[in-house]
Write a protein that holds these residues in place. Structure first.
Motif, PDB file in Angstrom:
ATOM      1  N   MET A  94      51.956  48.145  29.788  1.00  0.00           N
ATOM      2  CA  MET A  94      52.944  47.083  29.877  1.00  0.00           C
ATOM      3  C   MET A  94      52.326  45.784  29.379  1.00  0.00           C
ATOM      4  N   ALA A  95      53.077  45.004  28.660  1.00  0.00           N
ATOM      5  CA  ALA A  95      52.590  43.756  28.081  1.00  0.00           C
ATOM      6  C   ALA A  95      52.419  42.696  29.169  1.00  0.00           C
ATOM      7  N   ASN A  96      51.585  41.714  28.886  1.00  0.00           N
ATOM      8  CA  ASN A  96      51.281  40.645  29.824  1.00  0.00           C
ATOM      9  C   ASN A  96      52.451  39.687  29.997  1.00  0.00           C
ATOM     10  N   ASN A  97      53.386  39.664  29.051  1.00  0.00           N
ATOM     11  CA  ASN A  97      54.557  38.780  29.088  1.00  0.00           C
ATOM     12  C   ASN A  97      54.168  37.312  29.267  1.00  0.00           C
ATOM     13  N   ASN A  98      53.029  36.930  28.713  1.00  0.00           N
ATOM     14  CA  ASN A  98      52.541  35.544  28.786  1.00  0.00           C
ATOM     15  C   ASN A  98      52.380  35.032  30.214  1.00  0.00           C
ATOM     16  N   LYS A  99      52.167  35.914  31.151  1.00  0.00           N
ATOM     17  CA  LYS A  99      51.941  35.495  32.539  1.00  0.00           C
ATOM     18  C   LYS A  99      50.470  35.152  32.731  1.00  0.00           C
ATOM     19  N   MET A 100      50.243  34.160  33.558  1.00  0.00           N
ATOM     20  CA  MET A 100      48.881  33.747  33.893  1.00  0.00           C
ATOM     21  C   MET A 100      48.314  34.671  34.951  1.00  0.00           C
ATOM     22  N   SER A 101      47.010  34.890  34.881  1.00  0.00           N
ATOM     23  CA  SER A 101      46.356  35.635  35.955  1.00  0.00           C
ATOM     24  C   SER A 101      46.259  34.724  37.174  1.00  0.00           C
ATOM     25  N   ARG A 102      46.007  35.311  38.299  1.00  0.00           N
ATOM     26  CA  ARG A 102      45.841  34.526  39.527  1.00  0.00           C
ATOM     27  C   ARG A 102      44.679  33.545  39.369  1.00  0.00           C
ATOM     28  N   GLU A 103      43.609  34.006  38.725  1.00  0.00           N
ATOM     29  CA  GLU A 103      42.441  33.151  38.497  1.00  0.00           C
ATOM     30  C   GLU A 103      42.791  31.957  37.616  1.00  0.00           C
ATOM     31  N   GLU A 104      43.535  32.211  36.532  1.00  0.00           N
ATOM     32  CA  GLU A 104      43.931  31.126  35.628  1.00  0.00           C
ATOM     33  C   GLU A 104      44.840  30.122  36.332  1.00  0.00           C
ATOM     34  N   ALA A 105      45.783  30.624  37.137  1.00  0.00           N
ATOM     35  CA  ALA A 105      46.705  29.743  37.862  1.00  0.00           C
ATOM     36  C   ALA A 105      45.940  28.891  38.871  1.00  0.00           C
ATOM     37  N   GLY A 106      44.988  29.498  39.549  1.00  0.00           N
ATOM     38  CA  GLY A 106      44.177  28.756  40.514  1.00  0.00           C
ATOM     39  C   GLY A 106      43.360  27.662  39.854  1.00  0.00           C
ATOM     40  N   LYS A 107      42.772  27.998  38.714  1.00  0.00           N
ATOM     41  CA  LYS A 107      41.982  27.016  37.978  1.00  0.00           C
ATOM     42  C   LYS A 107      42.855  25.850  37.513  1.00  0.00           C
ATOM     43  N   LYS A 108      44.024  26.166  36.987  1.00  0.00           N
ATOM     44  CA  LYS A 108      44.934  25.133  36.508  1.00  0.00           C
ATOM     45  C   LYS A 108      45.400  24.237  37.665  1.00  0.00           C
ATOM     46  N   GLY A 109      45.701  24.842  38.802  1.00  0.00           N
ATOM     47  CA  GLY A 109      46.110  24.072  39.974  1.00  0.00           C
ATOM     48  C   GLY A 109      44.986  23.181  40.484  1.00  0.00           C
ATOM     49  N   GLY A 110      43.769  23.705  40.496  1.00  0.00           N
ATOM     50  CA  GLY A 110      42.612  22.918  40.925  1.00  0.00           C
ATOM     51  C   GLY A 110      42.360  21.727  40.021  1.00  0.00           C
ATOM     52  N   GLN A 111      42.529  21.934  38.720  1.00  0.00           N
ATOM     53  CA  GLN A 111      42.339  20.831  37.775  1.00  0.00           C
ATOM     54  C   GLN A 111      43.401  19.750  37.971  1.00  0.00           C
TER      55      GLN A 111
END
Length: 125
Positions: A1-18
């Motif tokens: 199944m394709a990623n559908n341009n979804k962020m990983s949990r790690e990426e979302a956490g990093k973006k939120g922290g920034q």
């Protein structure tokens, strides 16, 4: 199944922290850190802190050598001597001597005296 341009949990956490770090200052982090520390202290007992301290000490000793401990000991000694006077050292020396005398008997002092005497005699030859 394709990623559908979804962020990983790690990426979302990093973006939120920034984003959070851009919106808050040092005092904000100090305040939430203090609140977290107070909550932790209410939820844990002395044994908890002893255990995490022991684990931290073991991890530190696994990652550092003798020279590391010599260097931090030297720095600590220098900082202490910068902040304390002769009377401070007299007082802690007195307390240490009293504690030692409470924990050891006459034979202990005879043994260390004998070892000291032997060491002195060996160094004079």
């Amino acid at each position: 199944m394709a990623n559908n341009n979804k962020m990983s949990r790690e990426e979302a956490g990093k973006k939120g922290g920034q984003a959070t770090s851009k919106n808050h200052d040092k005092e904000f982090y100090q305040e939430i850190g203090q609140k977290g520390g107070e909550a932790t202290s209410k939820n844990h007992d002395k044994e908890f802190y002893q255990e995490i301290g022991k684990k931290g000490g073991e991890a530190t000793s696994d990652n550092h050598d003798k020279e590391f401990y010599q260097e931090i000991g030297k720095k600590g000694g220098e900082a202490t001597s910068d902040n304390h006077d002769k009377e401070f050292y007299q007082e802690i020396g007195k307390k240490g001597g009293e504690a030692t005398s409470e924990n050891h008997d006459k034979e202990f002092y005879q043994e260390i005296g004998r070892k000291g005497g032997n060491s002195t005699n060996n160094n004079n030859n």
